[in-house]
Design a protein around this motif. Structure first.
Motif, PDB file in Angstrom:
ATOM      1  N   ARG A  32       2.707   6.227   0.361  1.00  0.00           N
ATOM      2  CA  ARG A  32       1.488   6.878  -0.122  1.00  0.00           C
ATOM      3  C   ARG A  32       0.753   6.012  -1.145  1.00  0.00           C
ATOM      4  O   ARG A  32      -0.480   5.959  -1.153  1.00  0.00           O
ATOM      5  CB  ARG A  32       1.854   8.232  -0.743  1.00  0.00           C
ATOM      6  CG  ARG A  32       0.704   8.975  -1.420  1.00  0.00           C
ATOM      7  CD  ARG A  32       1.174  10.330  -1.932  1.00  0.00           C
ATOM      8  NE  ARG A  32       2.352  10.228  -2.765  1.00  0.00           N
ATOM      9  CZ  ARG A  32       2.324   9.954  -4.081  1.00  0.00           C
ATOM     10  NH1 ARG A  32       1.164   9.756  -4.689  1.00  0.00           N
ATOM     11  NH2 ARG A  32       3.445   9.891  -4.779  1.00  0.00           N
ATOM     12  N   LEU A  33       1.498   5.309  -2.001  1.00  0.00           N
ATOM     13  CA  LEU A  33       0.902   4.576  -3.110  1.00  0.00           C
ATOM     14  C   LEU A  33       0.354   3.206  -2.719  1.00  0.00           C
ATOM     15  O   LEU A  33      -0.715   2.804  -3.180  1.00  0.00           O
ATOM     16  CB  LEU A  33       1.937   4.402  -4.230  1.00  0.00           C
ATOM     17  CG  LEU A  33       2.442   5.683  -4.895  1.00  0.00           C
ATOM     18  CD1 LEU A  33       3.605   5.359  -5.830  1.00  0.00           C
ATOM     19  CD2 LEU A  33       1.320   6.369  -5.661  1.00  0.00           C
ATOM     20  N   PRO A  79      -0.982   1.737   0.126  1.00  0.00           N
ATOM     21  CA  PRO A  79      -2.313   1.572   0.731  1.00  0.00           C
ATOM     22  C   PRO A  79      -3.447   1.783  -0.258  1.00  0.00           C
ATOM     23  O   PRO A  79      -4.448   1.049  -0.219  1.00  0.00           O
ATOM     24  CB  PRO A  79      -2.325   2.644   1.836  1.00  0.00           C
ATOM     25  CG  PRO A  79      -0.882   2.845   2.173  1.00  0.00           C
ATOM     26  CD  PRO A  79      -0.157   2.712   0.876  1.00  0.00           C
ATOM     27  N   LYS A  80      -3.292   2.738  -1.164  1.00  0.00           N
ATOM     28  CA  LYS A  80      -4.361   3.032  -2.122  1.00  0.00           C
ATOM     29  C   LYS A  80      -4.395   2.020  -3.253  1.00  0.00           C
ATOM     30  O   LYS A  80      -5.454   1.458  -3.569  1.00  0.00           O
ATOM     31  CB  LYS A  80      -4.177   4.445  -2.690  1.00  0.00           C
ATOM     32  CG  LYS A  80      -5.265   4.855  -3.668  1.00  0.00           C
ATOM     33  CD  LYS A  80      -5.065   6.284  -4.145  1.00  0.00           C
ATOM     34  CE  LYS A  80      -6.172   6.694  -5.110  1.00  0.00           C
ATOM     35  NZ  LYS A  80      -5.987   8.096  -5.596  1.00  0.00           N
ATOM     36  N   GLN A  81      -3.240   1.747  -3.867  1.00  0.00           N
ATOM     37  CA  GLN A  81      -3.221   0.878  -5.041  1.00  0.00           C
ATOM     38  C   GLN A  81      -3.381  -0.598  -4.685  1.00  0.00           C
ATOM     39  O   GLN A  81      -3.812  -1.393  -5.516  1.00  0.00           O
ATOM     40  CB  GLN A  81      -1.930   1.113  -5.827  1.00  0.00           C
ATOM     41  CG  GLN A  81      -1.840   2.525  -6.400  1.00  0.00           C
ATOM     42  CD  GLN A  81      -0.655   2.718  -7.326  1.00  0.00           C
ATOM     43  OE1 GLN A  81      -0.009   1.764  -7.756  1.00  0.00           O
ATOM     44  NE2 GLN A  81      -0.349   3.968  -7.635  1.00  0.00           N
ATOM     45  N   GLU A  97      -5.392  -1.419  -2.252  1.00  0.00           N
ATOM     46  CA  GLU A  97      -6.750  -1.415  -1.699  1.00  0.00           C
ATOM     47  C   GLU A  97      -6.786  -1.936  -0.261  1.00  0.00           C
ATOM     48  O   GLU A  97      -7.592  -2.792   0.097  1.00  0.00           O
ATOM     49  CB  GLU A  97      -7.682  -2.242  -2.588  1.00  0.00           C
ATOM     50  CG  GLU A  97      -7.773  -1.725  -4.023  1.00  0.00           C
ATOM     51  CD  GLU A  97      -8.680  -2.579  -4.893  1.00  0.00           C
ATOM     52  OE1 GLU A  97      -8.858  -3.771  -4.568  1.00  0.00           O
ATOM     53  OE2 GLU A  97      -9.208  -2.059  -5.883  1.00  0.00           O
ATOM     54  N   LYS A 138      -7.643  -1.659   3.627  1.00  0.00           N
ATOM     55  CA  LYS A 138      -8.746  -1.030   4.353  1.00  0.00           C
ATOM     56  C   LYS A 138      -8.300  -0.400   5.672  1.00  0.00           C
ATOM     57  O   LYS A 138      -8.943   0.506   6.180  1.00  0.00           O
ATOM     58  CB  LYS A 138      -9.851  -2.055   4.615  1.00  0.00           C
ATOM     59  CG  LYS A 138     -10.543  -2.555   3.354  1.00  0.00           C
ATOM     60  CD  LYS A 138     -11.646  -3.544   3.709  1.00  0.00           C
ATOM     61  CE  LYS A 138     -12.496  -3.883   2.500  1.00  0.00           C
ATOM     62  NZ  LYS A 138     -11.727  -4.570   1.454  1.00  0.00           N
ATOM     63  N   GLU A 185      -4.974   0.836   8.528  1.00  0.00           N
ATOM     64  CA  GLU A 185      -3.700   1.537   8.535  1.00  0.00           C
ATOM     65  C   GLU A 185      -2.559   0.541   8.361  1.00  0.00           C
ATOM     66  O   GLU A 185      -2.678  -0.634   8.666  1.00  0.00           O
ATOM     67  CB  GLU A 185      -3.525   2.290   9.853  1.00  0.00           C
ATOM     68  CG  GLU A 185      -4.560   3.388  10.074  1.00  0.00           C
ATOM     69  CD  GLU A 185      -4.345   4.122  11.388  1.00  0.00           C
ATOM     70  OE1 GLU A 185      -3.415   3.714  12.135  1.00  0.00           O
ATOM     71  OE2 GLU A 185      -5.075   5.068  11.658  1.00  0.00           O
ATOM     72  N   ASP A 222      -6.432  -7.290   5.480  1.00  0.00           N
ATOM     73  CA  ASP A 222      -5.399  -6.730   4.609  1.00  0.00           C
ATOM     74  C   ASP A 222      -4.220  -7.686   4.478  1.00  0.00           C
ATOM     75  O   ASP A 222      -3.618  -7.813   3.405  1.00  0.00           O
ATOM     76  CB  ASP A 222      -4.920  -5.380   5.153  1.00  0.00           C
ATOM     77  CG  ASP A 222      -5.957  -4.287   4.984  1.00  0.00           C
ATOM     78  OD1 ASP A 222      -6.857  -4.450   4.141  1.00  0.00           O
ATOM     79  OD2 ASP A 222      -5.874  -3.270   5.695  1.00  0.00           O
TER      80      ASP A 222
END
Length: 206
Positions: free
Chosen positions: A90-91, A93-95, A97, A99, A101, A121
């Motif tokens: 969960r963390l 991909p967001k932290q 950054e 773009k 999957e 990515d």
């Protein structure tokens, strides 16, 4: 470094003048490249000094990498503790950054395998010395390493990604094949930066 350029090659001799060529846009560069998955045929068992063995050639190995979505695979190494794997899914991909999957799985003690779906990515993950994954009041440093089939968690990889530039490169050398040919003298070319791709900074190519 020149890391997978996008754009279209010049019109070939004999191509109809009214042929419509697809327009290269930033959105198109973010799309995953379709993978040509193919089944790997069953291999017969052979014997060497009475010991059974199965042999695959390099073409089979390359196809396995495509079939298992490992073309843009990155190793995440945590040396000082880490969150639960479910939290990392969960963390990260967001932290980080990202773009596109990605799939994240536990590879070994202290190592996770990040299967990115976008070249951008993949380059982004390998371009920084470390990412800091924050959970509540704790921050866990994560180093990123290039995955390859011979990866050994007990050994440090000697492979790294780097950006290289070509100052004062004449504009007629801006083509993908030309830049990749020059970059191949240093290593395997992956991608060019956005300014080079859009031809907005002719003073230097990266």
């Amino acid at each position: 470094m020149a890391n997978t350029a996008s754009g279209q090659p010049p019109t070939e001799v004999g191509q109809p003048a009214n042929t419509i060529m697809p327009i290269a846009t930033y959105a198109n560069t973010l799309k995953p490249t379709p993978s040509n998955t193919k089944p790997i045929p069953l291999k017969p068992i052979s014997y060497l000094h009475g010991e059974p063995r199965v042999l695959w050639d390099q073409e089979d190995i390359n196809q396995m990498i495509i079939n298992e979505n490992l073309e843009y695979a990155v190793i995440g190494k945590f040396s000082y503790g880490w969150p639960d794997i479910q939290d990392l899914r969960r963390l990260i991909p967001k932290q980080c950054e990202l773009k596109g999957e990605c799939k994240i799985g536990l590879l070994s003690n202290r190592h996770i395998l990040i299967r990115a779906s976008l070249l951008e990515d993949y380059v982004h993950l390998l371009s920084k010395p470390a990412f800091y994954i924050t959970q509540k009041s704790w921050s866990f440093p994560m180093r990123t390493l290039k995955w390859d089939p011979m990866f050994d968690p007990e050994e440090e990889t000697t492979i790294a990604i780097a950006w290289i530039s070509f100052p004062a490169l004449p504009p007629n050398f801006f083509g993908r094949e030309t830049i990749f040919s020059l970059a191949a003298a240093v290593g395997k070319p992956l991608q060019v930066d956005m300014a080079t791709r859009n031809q907005t900074r002719p003073v230097v190519q990266e």
